[in-house]
Scaffold this active site. Structure first.
Site, PDB file in Angstrom:
ATOM      1  N   TYR A   1      12.097  31.629   3.727  1.00  0.00           N
ATOM      2  CA  TYR A   1      10.836  32.178   4.253  1.00  0.00           C
ATOM      3  C   TYR A   1      10.894  32.348   5.764  1.00  0.00           C
ATOM      4  O   TYR A   1      11.382  31.472   6.486  1.00  0.00           O
ATOM      5  CB  TYR A   1       9.684  31.225   3.948  1.00  0.00           C
TER       6      TYR A   1
ATOM      7  N   ARG B   1     -10.662  -0.086  14.451  1.00  0.00           N
ATOM      8  CA  ARG B   1     -10.563   0.621  13.169  1.00  0.00           C
ATOM      9  C   ARG B   1     -11.671   0.079  12.265  1.00  0.00           C
ATOM     10  O   ARG B   1     -12.749   0.634  12.241  1.00  0.00           O
ATOM     11  CB  ARG B   1      -9.158   0.409  12.580  1.00  0.00           C
TER      12      ARG B   1
ATOM     13  N   ARG C   1       1.799 -10.512   7.202  1.00  0.00           N
ATOM     14  CA  ARG C   1       1.607  -9.350   6.338  1.00  0.00           C
ATOM     15  C   ARG C   1       2.644  -8.260   6.627  1.00  0.00           C
ATOM     16  O   ARG C   1       2.298  -7.180   7.096  1.00  0.00           O
ATOM     17  CB  ARG C   1       0.206  -8.752   6.550  1.00  0.00           C
TER      18      ARG C   1
ATOM     19  N   ASP D   1       9.944  23.451  -3.059  1.00  0.00           N
ATOM     20  CA  ASP D   1      10.765  22.760  -4.064  1.00  0.00           C
ATOM     21  C   ASP D   1      12.273  22.859  -3.803  1.00  0.00           C
ATOM     22  O   ASP D   1      13.057  22.368  -4.608  1.00  0.00           O
ATOM     23  CB  ASP D   1      10.507  23.357  -5.455  1.00  0.00           C
TER      24      ASP D   1
ATOM     25  N   CYS E   1      11.434  24.982   1.616  1.00  0.00           N
ATOM     26  CA  CYS E   1      10.398  25.515   0.724  1.00  0.00           C
ATOM     27  C   CYS E   1       9.683  24.352   0.041  1.00  0.00           C
ATOM     28  O   CYS E   1       9.986  23.188   0.293  1.00  0.00           O
ATOM     29  CB  CYS E   1      11.021  26.416  -0.337  1.00  0.00           C
TER      30      CYS E   1
ATOM     31  N   HIS F   1      -5.862  -7.322  13.205  1.00  0.00           N
ATOM     32  CA  HIS F   1      -4.707  -6.421  13.108  1.00  0.00           C
ATOM     33  C   HIS F   1      -4.309  -5.920  14.497  1.00  0.00           C
ATOM     34  O   HIS F   1      -5.162  -5.546  15.292  1.00  0.00           O
ATOM     35  CB  HIS F   1      -5.066  -5.241  12.193  1.00  0.00           C
TER      36      HIS F   1
ATOM     37  N   LYS G   1       0.837  -1.213   0.000  1.00  0.00           N
ATOM     38  CA  LYS G   1       0.000   0.000   0.000  1.00  0.00           C
ATOM     39  C   LYS G   1       0.870   1.260   0.000  1.00  0.00           C
ATOM     40  O   LYS G   1       2.080   1.197   0.270  1.00  0.00           O
ATOM     41  CB  LYS G   1      -0.919  -0.015   1.214  1.00  0.00           C
TER      42      LYS G   1
HETATM   43  C1  LIG Z   1      -0.303  -1.631   6.759  1.00  0.00           C
HETATM   44  C2  LIG Z   1      -0.786  -2.933   7.207  1.00  0.00           C
HETATM   45  C3  LIG Z   1       0.115  -3.980   7.417  1.00  0.00           C
HETATM   46  C4  LIG Z   1       1.623  -3.810   7.351  1.00  0.00           C
HETATM   47  O1  LIG Z   1       2.052  -3.083   8.490  1.00  0.00           O
HETATM   48  P1  LIG Z   1       3.621  -2.919   8.816  1.00  0.00           P
HETATM   49  O2  LIG Z   1       3.647  -2.362  10.183  1.00  0.00           O
HETATM   50  O3  LIG Z   1       4.168  -1.981   7.799  1.00  0.00           O
HETATM   51  O4  LIG Z   1       4.218  -4.264   8.699  1.00  0.00           O
HETATM   52  C5  LIG Z   1      -0.409  -5.229   7.711  1.00  0.00           C
HETATM   53  N1  LIG Z   1      -1.744  -5.414   7.813  1.00  0.00           N
HETATM   54  C6  LIG Z   1      -2.639  -4.417   7.639  1.00  0.00           C
HETATM   55  C7  LIG Z   1      -4.089  -4.695   7.767  1.00  0.00           C
HETATM   56  C8  LIG Z   1      -2.191  -3.148   7.343  1.00  0.00           C
HETATM   57  O5  LIG Z   1      -3.080  -2.160   7.181  1.00  0.00           O
END
Ligand SMILES: *Cc1c(COP(=O)(O)O)cnc(C)c1O
Length: 368
Positions: free
Chosen positions: A257, A128, A213, A306, A304, A157, A30
């Site tokens: 700035y 979540r 994951r 850029d 800035c 998660h 992602k």
């Molecule tokens: C982003 C995410 C992960 C990976 O998380 P890391 O901490 O980068 O390993 C795994 N599972 C879900 C559902 C996530 O949203």
């Protein structure tokens, strides 16, 4: 320019695989593969034989399909009801986090004459998305009656798997195990179980289940400072630019700035064509350092959109000299953790904000 070393990604992927033994590794891609480039990293993971890829949004999954990725893809995020047909048409596995969503999916699959592939999402403490662990049974029951949906997986998660104190992670794990007993009690086959993000890959072997994951760990960055580093990984990304301008700065002539920095003596400054519009956060103003000719120099004045300026005191630099924002030069290193500390954030936010206007270059550096 961002340089991604694909060999490092390969090594990190294999290191994680070795560590988790029989569990399948789902690379999480992602947010533009944590800034490393979604399509390129997906192609690389596909070439390495990854069995399934994880993304957050429908749009990420569609892009991968349009770019020819054939590997199974799970979209981990929540779904809008009207998006369901698009998931199915692009052969993307969906996350079902309520009975209502599951029903929408099953009906859309029936209407299209396609079999939906679904992973059930259980909330064991993240609050979540997902059905709460204490009311998960209704979702699991409902999943048994779906006629056009294959329940491929069931997952949860962690909120705190990267902490030194794993008490709350263990509570989540117990809640997930309790939910999974549904299958055992009915002597039903359990779908693919998964829960471990990078922190849990490193610290909670009992959470590896059938699949893990990892996101940030795959890219060679640890999810926190306190996490046990039980898998050795190396960062795959370097972020460099080049000196675009050189000048001598007179005393008491403030820079950039807001005039937040000035020198009381004559110094040399160089300007670097990178800014917060590239994801080099404004919070790094007057805090970050860069590497130039193998030495560390401070960023001075506000960053800035850029460009930003670097004080090299009375040393020399030339237009075109390489400036390293993240990476190594002459035995010195600046890590994404360093940038995260200077900007009061976490490495995740640094990586995922490197804007798409920064060119990505892919190399396979020799490693020994
Ligand atoms: C982003 C995410 C992960 C990976 O998380 P890391 O901490 O980068 O390993 C795994 N599972 C879900 C559902 C996530 O949203």
């Amino acid at each position: 320019m961002v340089t991604v070393d694909l060999n490092r990604l390969t090594e990190n992927y294999h290191a994680i695989r070795r560590h988790v033994g029989a569990s399948v590794v789902m690379p999480v891609l992602k947010a533009n593969a944590y800034g490393h480039g979604l399509v390129e990293v997906a192609r690389h993971m596909e070439a390495l034989g990854a069995a399934v890829l994880g993304v957050a949004f429908l749009e990420e999954g569609i892009l991968l399909r349009e770019q020819g990725i054939r590997t199974p893809i799970l979209v981990l995020g929540g779904i809008m009801g009207d998006q369901v047909p698009l998931f199915l048409q692009h052969d993307l596995a969906l996350t079902a986090s309520s009975v209502e969503k599951l029903t929408q999916i099953d009906q859309a699959a029936q209407a299209l004459g396609i079999r939906a592939r679904v992973h059930l999402k259980i909330d064991t403490g993240m609050e979540r998305i997902g059905v709460h662990y204490y009311s998960a049974e209704s979702l699991l029951e409902a999943s048994l009656t779906c006629r056009f949906t294959e329940i491929e997986g069931i997952f949860s998660h962690f909120a705190n798997a990267d902490a030194a104190d794993l008490t709350s992670a263990r509570v989540q794990l117990e809640r997930f195990d309790e939910v999974l007993r549904f299958y055992e009690k009915r002597s039903l086959p359990t779908p693919t179980r998964h829960m471990a993000n990078s922190g849990a890959v490193l610290q909670l072997p009992e959470s590896h289940y059938d699949l893990v994951r990892p996101g940030i760990l795959l890219y060679g960055v640890y999810p926190s400072n306190e996490v046990r580093r039980s898998v050795a990984v190396t960062p795959a990304l370097e972020w460099t630019s080049r000196v675009v301008y050189f000048k001598v700065l007179k005393p008491n002539h403030p820079v950039s700035y807001g005039s937040t920095w000035e020198s009381d003596h004559l110094v040399r400054l160089v300007t670097v064509p990178v800014g917060y519009g590239d994801g080099y956060f404004r919070a790094l103003s007057n805090r970050a350092e860069v590497l130039l000719n193998g030495k560390r120099y401070p960023v001075v004045g506000r960053i800035c959109m850029d460009q930003f300026m670097v004080n090299i005191e009375w040393e020399s630099a030339y237009n075109g000299d390489v400036v390293t924002l993240v990476g190594a030069q002459g035995g010195q290193t600046i890590s994404v953790e360093d940038l995260a500390n200077w900007a009061d954030t976490i490495p995740y936010e640094i990586l995922t904000n490197i804007n798409t206007r920064v060119p990505r270059v892919y190399v396979r550096a020799d490693t020994d």
